[in-house]
Design a protein around this motif. Structure first.
Motif, mmCIF file in Angstrom:
data_model
loop_
_atom_site.group_PDB
_atom_site.id
_atom_site.type_symbol
_atom_site.label_atom_id
_atom_site.label_comp_id
_atom_site.label_asym_id
_atom_site.label_seq_id
_atom_site.Cartn_x
_atom_site.Cartn_y
_atom_site.Cartn_z
ATOM 1 N N ARG A 144 15.527 -3.186 33.630
ATOM 2 C CA ARG A 144 15.853 -2.652 32.316
ATOM 3 C C ARG A 144 17.041 -1.704 32.442
ATOM 4 N N LEU A 145 17.784 -1.549 31.357
ATOM 5 C CA LEU A 145 18.883 -0.595 31.317
ATOM 6 C C LEU A 145 18.487 0.585 30.447
ATOM 7 N N THR A 150 23.182 1.395 28.172
ATOM 8 C CA THR A 150 23.423 0.451 27.084
ATOM 9 C C THR A 150 24.585 0.919 26.202
ATOM 10 N N VAL A 151 24.625 2.224 25.915
ATOM 11 C CA VAL A 151 25.738 2.778 25.140
ATOM 12 C C VAL A 151 27.048 2.603 25.900
ATOM 13 N N ALA A 152 27.003 2.853 27.209
ATOM 14 C CA ALA A 152 28.208 2.698 28.024
ATOM 15 C C ALA A 152 28.693 1.247 28.019
ATOM 16 N N MET A 171 32.835 -2.363 33.638
ATOM 17 C CA MET A 171 31.454 -2.839 33.541
ATOM 18 C C MET A 171 30.762 -2.775 34.896
ATOM 19 N N MET A 172 31.468 -3.087 35.955
ATOM 20 C CA MET A 172 30.876 -2.991 37.287
ATOM 21 C C MET A 172 30.481 -1.549 37.602
ATOM 22 N N ALA A 173 31.323 -0.592 37.203
ATOM 23 C CA ALA A 173 31.003 0.810 37.434
ATOM 24 C C ALA A 173 29.798 1.237 36.589
ATOM 25 N N VAL A 174 29.760 0.800 35.337
ATOM 26 C CA VAL A 174 28.643 1.152 34.449
ATOM 27 C C VAL A 174 27.326 0.617 35.009
#
Length: 259
Positions: A144-145, A150-152, A171-174
């Protein structure tokens, strides 16, 4: 574009960008400067670039379909948030004066170059800080996130709709911050996020924006094959040298635009 050499250059840029979308996720720093170099205005270049790279994200996501099936919940969240965020990004791009875009793009490129260079270190530190999945009780395939993550993801989608260069790396960093996933899965989700944002942005651009169809078509032709080929090698590609070259190219492009 006025010569066969320029047409060929855009086609090759599409192929290379397709490979990058499915590997290190920094495709626009190759294709966008090429479109500027052949004479397209910044906003038209950005719009045409998004359309032209959409096939790469789709073919790359298809190539990563095995990884995307491993975590269906995360895959769905990334798909929905990036597609939704891209709508706002496109609105910002088309609502703001063209001069604003031309003024901030070099700085966006520089920031995303820094992210590319720092990404391995950030990921390594984050993996050390996060407890393993076994200790958190996570079930494989049901990761789960958090709300913050999810906002990021949504904000990455906004950025992807507005410009897109480096959105895959973001996206990879998030996901490095927000999920304990194998790098091959993160790479697949990154490719999907680029595809989702580009599809939404492309639909909107076709309806309401100026497109250089020759440039978009040549990019699409090259990027479709490059995206799928990149997915086939993305699970094994040592990205250190390629990442260094991308940072160098992006800094060069940003400095050129500033000058």
């Amino acid at each position: 574009m006025n010569s066969p050499a320029e047409y060929a250059l855009v086609l090759v840029a599409g192929l290379g960008s397709g490979l990058l979308i499915s590997t290190v996720g920094f495709a626009s720093l190759l294709s966008f400067p090429v479109l500027l170099a052949v004479g397209l205005p910044p906003v038209v270049a950005n719009v045409s670039n998004t359309l032209g790279l959409t096939p790469a994200g789709l073919s790359g996501s298809f190539g990563y379909r095995r990884e995307l099936r491993e975590h269906p919940v995360v895959t769905t969240i990334v798909l929905v948030t990036c597609a939704g965020g891209a709508v706002l990004g496109v609105v910002l791009l088309l609502a703001l004066p063209p001069g604003v875009f031309a003024a901030i793009v070099p700085y966006l490129i520089l920031v995303t170059c820094l992210l590319v260079g720092a990404q391995p270190t950030i990921t390594r530190l984050l993996r050390r800080a996060r407890p393993p999945a076994a200790e958190t009780g996570e079930v494989p395939g049901r990761t789960r996130l958090s709300v913050a993550t999810t906002v990021a993801c949504t904000m990455v989608g906004v950025y992807g709709g507005y410009f897109g260069g480096g959105s895959g790396v973001m996206m990879m960093a998030v996901l490095g911050f927000g999920a304990d996933l194998e790098i091959r899965v993160v790479n697949a989700l990154k490719t999907l996020s680029v595809a989702a944002g580009n599809v939404v942005a492309s639909v909107m651009f076709v309806l309401i924006a100026d497109v250089d169809w020759a440039a978009a078509g040549l990019l699409a032709l090259g990027s479709a094959g490059g995206g799928y080929a990149g997915a086939l090698i993305g699970r094994r590609l040592p990205a250190t040298l390629l990442r260094s070259l991308i940072v160098l190219a992006g800094i060069t492009a940003a400095i050129t635009m500033l000058v």
